[in-house]
Structures are given as structure tokens and as C-alpha cells.
Design an enzyme around this catalytic site. Structure first.
Site, PDB file in Angstrom:
ATOM      1  N   PRO A 177     -53.190  49.886   7.754  1.00  0.00           N
ATOM      2  CA  PRO A 177     -52.570  51.087   8.302  1.00  0.00           C
ATOM      3  C   PRO A 177     -53.546  52.241   8.563  1.00  0.00           C
ATOM      4  O   PRO A 177     -54.474  52.462   7.781  1.00  0.00           O
ATOM      5  CB  PRO A 177     -51.542  51.487   7.231  1.00  0.00           C
ATOM      6  CG  PRO A 177     -51.951  50.754   6.002  1.00  0.00           C
ATOM      7  CD  PRO A 177     -52.627  49.501   6.458  1.00  0.00           C
ATOM      8  N   ASN A 178     -53.296  52.915   9.657  1.00  0.00           N
ATOM      9  CA  ASN A 178     -54.021  54.127  10.080  1.00  0.00           C
ATOM     10  C   ASN A 178     -55.435  53.857  10.605  1.00  0.00           C
ATOM     11  O   ASN A 178     -56.098  54.784  11.066  1.00  0.00           O
ATOM     12  CB  ASN A 178     -54.077  55.171   8.940  1.00  0.00           C
ATOM     13  CG  ASN A 178     -52.694  55.614   8.521  1.00  0.00           C
ATOM     14  OD1 ASN A 178     -51.894  56.000   9.360  1.00  0.00           O
ATOM     15  ND2 ASN A 178     -52.384  55.519   7.243  1.00  0.00           N
ATOM     16  N   ARG A 212     -59.177  60.444  13.124  1.00  0.00           N
ATOM     17  CA  ARG A 212     -58.659  60.614  11.766  1.00  0.00           C
ATOM     18  C   ARG A 212     -59.779  61.044  10.802  1.00  0.00           C
ATOM     19  O   ARG A 212     -60.819  60.371  10.743  1.00  0.00           O
ATOM     20  CB  ARG A 212     -58.112  59.242  11.360  1.00  0.00           C
ATOM     21  CG  ARG A 212     -57.802  59.075   9.936  1.00  0.00           C
ATOM     22  CD  ARG A 212     -57.555  57.619   9.585  1.00  0.00           C
ATOM     23  NE  ARG A 212     -57.080  57.570   8.224  1.00  0.00           N
ATOM     24  CZ  ARG A 212     -57.183  56.520   7.431  1.00  0.00           C
ATOM     25  NH1 ARG A 212     -57.722  55.403   7.887  1.00  0.00           N
ATOM     26  NH2 ARG A 212     -56.732  56.572   6.219  1.00  0.00           N
ATOM     27  N   TYR A 255     -64.422  59.248   7.802  1.00  0.00           N
ATOM     28  CA  TYR A 255     -64.492  57.947   8.486  1.00  0.00           C
ATOM     29  C   TYR A 255     -65.414  57.942   9.704  1.00  0.00           C
ATOM     30  O   TYR A 255     -65.659  56.889  10.281  1.00  0.00           O
ATOM     31  CB  TYR A 255     -63.084  57.488   8.890  1.00  0.00           C
ATOM     32  CG  TYR A 255     -62.171  57.333   7.688  1.00  0.00           C
ATOM     33  CD1 TYR A 255     -62.455  56.385   6.717  1.00  0.00           C
ATOM     34  CD2 TYR A 255     -61.058  58.152   7.514  1.00  0.00           C
ATOM     35  CE1 TYR A 255     -61.639  56.239   5.596  1.00  0.00           C
ATOM     36  CE2 TYR A 255     -60.237  58.014   6.401  1.00  0.00           C
ATOM     37  CZ  TYR A 255     -60.540  57.059   5.443  1.00  0.00           C
ATOM     38  OH  TYR A 255     -59.739  56.919   4.343  1.00  0.00           O
ATOM     39  N   ASN A 272     -59.704  44.900   6.070  1.00  0.00           N
ATOM     40  CA  ASN A 272     -59.667  46.242   5.506  1.00  0.00           C
ATOM     41  C   ASN A 272     -58.186  46.560   5.303  1.00  0.00           C
ATOM     42  O   ASN A 272     -57.509  46.958   6.250  1.00  0.00           O
ATOM     43  CB  ASN A 272     -60.324  47.259   6.445  1.00  0.00           C
ATOM     44  CG  ASN A 272     -60.353  48.653   5.810  1.00  0.00           C
ATOM     45  OD1 ASN A 272     -59.677  48.907   4.812  1.00  0.00           O
ATOM     46  ND2 ASN A 272     -61.132  49.558   6.397  1.00  0.00           N
ATOM     47  N   ALA A 291     -54.893  51.673   2.953  1.00  0.00           N
ATOM     48  CA  ALA A 291     -54.183  52.185   1.770  1.00  0.00           C
ATOM     49  C   ALA A 291     -53.527  51.066   0.965  1.00  0.00           C
ATOM     50  O   ALA A 291     -53.343  51.193  -0.256  1.00  0.00           O
ATOM     51  CB  ALA A 291     -53.146  53.212   2.202  1.00  0.00           C
ATOM     52  N   HIS A 293     -54.815  49.573  -2.464  1.00  0.00           N
ATOM     53  CA  HIS A 293     -54.551  50.155  -3.780  1.00  0.00           C
ATOM     54  C   HIS A 293     -53.121  49.915  -4.259  1.00  0.00           C
ATOM     55  O   HIS A 293     -52.765  50.309  -5.359  1.00  0.00           O
ATOM     56  CB  HIS A 293     -54.835  51.664  -3.728  1.00  0.00           C
ATOM     57  CG  HIS A 293     -56.054  52.008  -2.932  1.00  0.00           C
ATOM     58  ND1 HIS A 293     -57.318  51.612  -3.320  1.00  0.00           N
ATOM     59  CD2 HIS A 293     -56.217  52.651  -1.736  1.00  0.00           C
ATOM     60  CE1 HIS A 293     -58.202  52.025  -2.410  1.00  0.00           C
ATOM     61  NE2 HIS A 293     -57.555  52.652  -1.439  1.00  0.00           N
ATOM     62  N   GLU A 316     -63.531  41.757   1.797  1.00  0.00           N
ATOM     63  CA  GLU A 316     -62.834  43.053   1.897  1.00  0.00           C
ATOM     64  C   GLU A 316     -63.832  44.122   2.325  1.00  0.00           C
ATOM     65  O   GLU A 316     -64.960  44.156   1.825  1.00  0.00           O
ATOM     66  CB  GLU A 316     -62.232  43.407   0.537  1.00  0.00           C
ATOM     67  CG  GLU A 316     -61.559  44.775   0.538  1.00  0.00           C
ATOM     68  CD  GLU A 316     -60.811  45.041  -0.761  1.00  0.00           C
ATOM     69  OE1 GLU A 316     -60.105  44.138  -1.252  1.00  0.00           O
ATOM     70  OE2 GLU A 316     -60.943  46.163  -1.282  1.00  0.00           O
ATOM     71  N   HIS A 328     -64.471  48.375   3.461  1.00  0.00           N
ATOM     72  CA  HIS A 328     -64.020  49.769   3.569  1.00  0.00           C
ATOM     73  C   HIS A 328     -65.122  50.595   4.201  1.00  0.00           C
ATOM     74  O   HIS A 328     -66.309  50.415   3.887  1.00  0.00           O
ATOM     75  CB  HIS A 328     -63.698  50.355   2.191  1.00  0.00           C
ATOM     76  CG  HIS A 328     -62.606  49.620   1.507  1.00  0.00           C
ATOM     77  ND1 HIS A 328     -61.289  49.756   1.845  1.00  0.00           N
ATOM     78  CD2 HIS A 328     -62.650  48.687   0.517  1.00  0.00           C
ATOM     79  CE1 HIS A 328     -60.554  48.961   1.099  1.00  0.00           C
ATOM     80  NE2 HIS A 328     -61.355  48.286   0.285  1.00  0.00           N
ATOM     81  N   LEU A 329     -64.711  51.502   5.053  1.00  0.00           N
ATOM     82  CA  LEU A 329     -65.679  52.417   5.663  1.00  0.00           C
ATOM     83  C   LEU A 329     -66.237  53.365   4.606  1.00  0.00           C
ATOM     84  O   LEU A 329     -67.440  53.606   4.527  1.00  0.00           O
ATOM     85  CB  LEU A 329     -64.988  53.225   6.762  1.00  0.00           C
ATOM     86  CG  LEU A 329     -64.546  52.423   7.988  1.00  0.00           C
ATOM     87  CD1 LEU A 329     -63.205  52.910   8.489  1.00  0.00           C
ATOM     88  CD2 LEU A 329     -65.601  52.510   9.071  1.00  0.00           C
ATOM     89  N   SER A 330     -65.338  53.926   3.813  1.00  0.00           N
ATOM     90  CA  SER A 330     -65.758  54.921   2.825  1.00  0.00           C
ATOM     91  C   SER A 330     -66.059  54.242   1.494  1.00  0.00           C
ATOM     92  O   SER A 330     -65.619  53.114   1.244  1.00  0.00           O
ATOM     93  CB  SER A 330     -64.644  55.965   2.642  1.00  0.00           C
ATOM     94  OG  SER A 330     -63.472  55.352   2.125  1.00  0.00           O
ATOM     95  N   ARG A 387     -64.261  58.532  -4.275  1.00  0.00           N
ATOM     96  CA  ARG A 387     -63.159  59.357  -3.793  1.00  0.00           C
ATOM     97  C   ARG A 387     -62.100  59.559  -4.887  1.00  0.00           C
ATOM     98  O   ARG A 387     -62.391  59.404  -6.054  1.00  0.00           O
ATOM     99  CB  ARG A 387     -62.583  58.711  -2.520  1.00  0.00           C
ATOM    100  CG  ARG A 387     -63.627  58.620  -1.400  1.00  0.00           C
ATOM    101  CD  ARG A 387     -63.055  58.025  -0.144  1.00  0.00           C
ATOM    102  NE  ARG A 387     -61.999  58.860   0.399  1.00  0.00           N
ATOM    103  CZ  ARG A 387     -61.147  58.449   1.350  1.00  0.00           C
ATOM    104  NH1 ARG A 387     -61.241  57.220   1.839  1.00  0.00           N
ATOM    105  NH2 ARG A 387     -60.212  59.254   1.797  1.00  0.00           N
ATOM    106  N   ARG A 402     -57.928  55.686  -5.503  1.00  0.00           N
ATOM    107  CA  ARG A 402     -58.600  54.727  -4.604  1.00  0.00           C
ATOM    108  C   ARG A 402     -59.598  53.843  -5.348  1.00  0.00           C
ATOM    109  O   ARG A 402     -60.211  52.956  -4.768  1.00  0.00           O
ATOM    110  CB  ARG A 402     -59.343  55.460  -3.481  1.00  0.00           C
ATOM    111  CG  ARG A 402     -58.432  56.195  -2.536  1.00  0.00           C
ATOM    112  CD  ARG A 402     -59.225  56.786  -1.379  1.00  0.00           C
ATOM    113  NE  ARG A 402     -58.524  57.933  -0.839  1.00  0.00           N
ATOM    114  CZ  ARG A 402     -57.573  57.877   0.089  1.00  0.00           C
ATOM    115  NH1 ARG A 402     -57.229  56.724   0.603  1.00  0.00           N
ATOM    116  NH2 ARG A 402     -56.983  58.980   0.521  1.00  0.00           N
TER     117      ARG A 402
HETATM  118  C1  DQA Z   1     -60.231  52.784   3.637  1.00  0.00           C
HETATM  119  C2  DQA Z   1     -60.123  53.448   2.255  1.00  0.00           C
HETATM  120  C3  DQA Z   1     -58.676  53.556   1.818  1.00  0.00           C
HETATM  121  O1  DQA Z   1     -58.597  54.181   0.537  1.00  0.00           O
HETATM  122  C4  DQA Z   1     -57.881  54.377   2.807  1.00  0.00           C
HETATM  123  O2  DQA Z   1     -56.521  54.420   2.452  1.00  0.00           O
HETATM  124  C5  DQA Z   1     -58.060  53.932   4.217  1.00  0.00           C
HETATM  125  C6  DQA Z   1     -59.376  53.495   4.673  1.00  0.00           C
HETATM  126  C7  DQA Z   1     -61.687  52.751   4.160  1.00  0.00           C
HETATM  127  O3  DQA Z   1     -61.953  51.962   5.052  1.00  0.00           O
HETATM  128  O4  DQA Z   1     -62.517  53.527   3.689  1.00  0.00           O
HETATM  129  O5  DQA Z   1     -57.142  54.028   5.015  1.00  0.00           O
HETATM  130  O6  DQA Z   1     -59.800  51.441   3.521  1.00  0.00           O
END
Ligand code: DQA
Length: 163
Positions: free
Chosen positions: A9-10, A17, A22, A73, A76, A79, A97, A99-101, A106, A110
Site C-alpha cells: 500500500p501507498n 509521498r 522515500y 515490499n 505498512a 508490521h 523483503e 524497504h526504501l527506508s 524510524r 516499524r
Molecule cells: C516502507 C516502510 C514501511 O514502514 C512503510 O509503511 C511504507 C514503506 C519502505 O519501503 O520504507 O509504506 O515499506
């Protein structure tokens, strides 16, 4: 060999965003880069993004008999989603798996990934380059598995000859 890339999502909103977290790159640009790496390595690649947990579970299940490796990825859902974790565990396809961040730098909520323990590994914190590292990792895993299967087949053929 085929890799399926699943985006949670997102992530369709990358580029607009929370750019401070990101970065400015859009999802389609990240995918274009991955496509390039896949082509260079003779790998088929398919991309899927959904904001819905059940759709991600469905897509993971569809990977059975289709994909040799998965990059996910879960965003959210990383978690929160036992359902996505269970789907990854059920299909037994090597999964990385990403993640960008750096989720460990954080908010505390997370810091826990429900999905990472059923993945081959996790890559986090390198921005869009995380996806490149995930590509390199999944290709390495798929090559190792292929080599192992071929060695087993050769051994079996040898045994068959002897009997
Ligand atoms: C994310 C990290 C997640 O905590 C967050 O909810 C995201 C992006 C990342 O790629 O850093 O939507 O997965």
C-alpha cells in the site's frame, strides 16, 4: 526464470509521498530500472502493486508454479499482516523483503517485521537502490537453487546408470 515484484500500500504514491523519507523517484522508474537488470540477466519479471491485503495474499498464491523468486515490499503490512506472512511461508518460493527506508531508524512500530522471518532476507534503508540490491540477491538465490537442483539430477542420473 521469473521474478515477481509485489508492492504494498501507498507505494503507488512514490515520488509525491513524504519525499524526505522515500525520495523523489516514482514507482514506475524503479520498475524500469529493475526491468533493465532483468533483461540483462535473461530473467522474466512482472510487477504488481496493491493497496489491499487480500489482493497481495492472492498474488502471492498465484506465484505458485509461476515464479522462481519474489521481491516484496509489503509497506505498512510488514508490521501488521499475519496473512501476508502466512502466504509467503505457504508458497515456499524464495522471497526477498525490501524497504526504501531504514525501518529500524524510524518509529518503534516499524521496528518489527512480521514478514521478514519467513523471507530469505531483508534489505532496508538504501532508497530505490534497495530494489537493485534485492534483484542481485534474488538472482543469486535462484542461481544457487538451480545449480543445486542440476547437481541433484546429475547425481540421480548417475545412480540410475549404476542400478
Ligand atoms: C516502507 C516502510 C514501511 O514502514 C512503510 O509503511 C511504507 C514503506 C519502505 O519501503 O520504507 O509504506 O515499506
Amino acid at each position: 526464470m521469473k521474478v515477481v515484484v509485489i508492492q504494498g500500500p501507498n507505494l503507488n504514491m512514490l515520488g509525491m509521498r513524504e519525499q524526505n523519507i522515500y525520495g523523489p523517484m516514482k514507482l514506475e522508474d524503479i520498475h524500469a530500472q529493475m526491468q533493465g537488470v532483468a533483461e540483462q540477466n535473461n530473467i522474466e519479471i512482472e510487477f504488481f502493486q496493491s493497496n489491499l491485503e487480500g489482493e497481495i495474499v492472492d498474488r502471492l498464491q498465484e506465484c505458485l508454479g509461476e515464479a522462481d523468486g519474489i521481491i516484496i515490499n509489503p509497506a505498512a503490512y510488514t508490521h501488521t499482516s499475519i496473512a501476508i506472512r502466512d502466504a509467503i511461508a505457504a508458497i515456499q518460493i524464495p522471497t526477498v523483503e525490501v524497504h526504501l527506508s531504514n525501518i529500524y531508524q524510524r518509529e518503534e512500530f516499524r521496528h518489527k517485521s512480521l514478514t521478514a522471518p519467513v523471507c530469505a532476507g531483508q534489505i532496508a534503508g538504501f532508497g530505490p537502490f534497495s530494489y537493485h540490491l534485492a534483484m542481485v540477491s534474488i538472482m543469486q538465490i535462484m542461481n544457487e537453487l538451480k545449480a543445486m537442483r542440476e547437481a541433484q539430477q546429475a547425481q540421480q542420473a548417475q545412480l540410475n546408470l549404476q542400478n
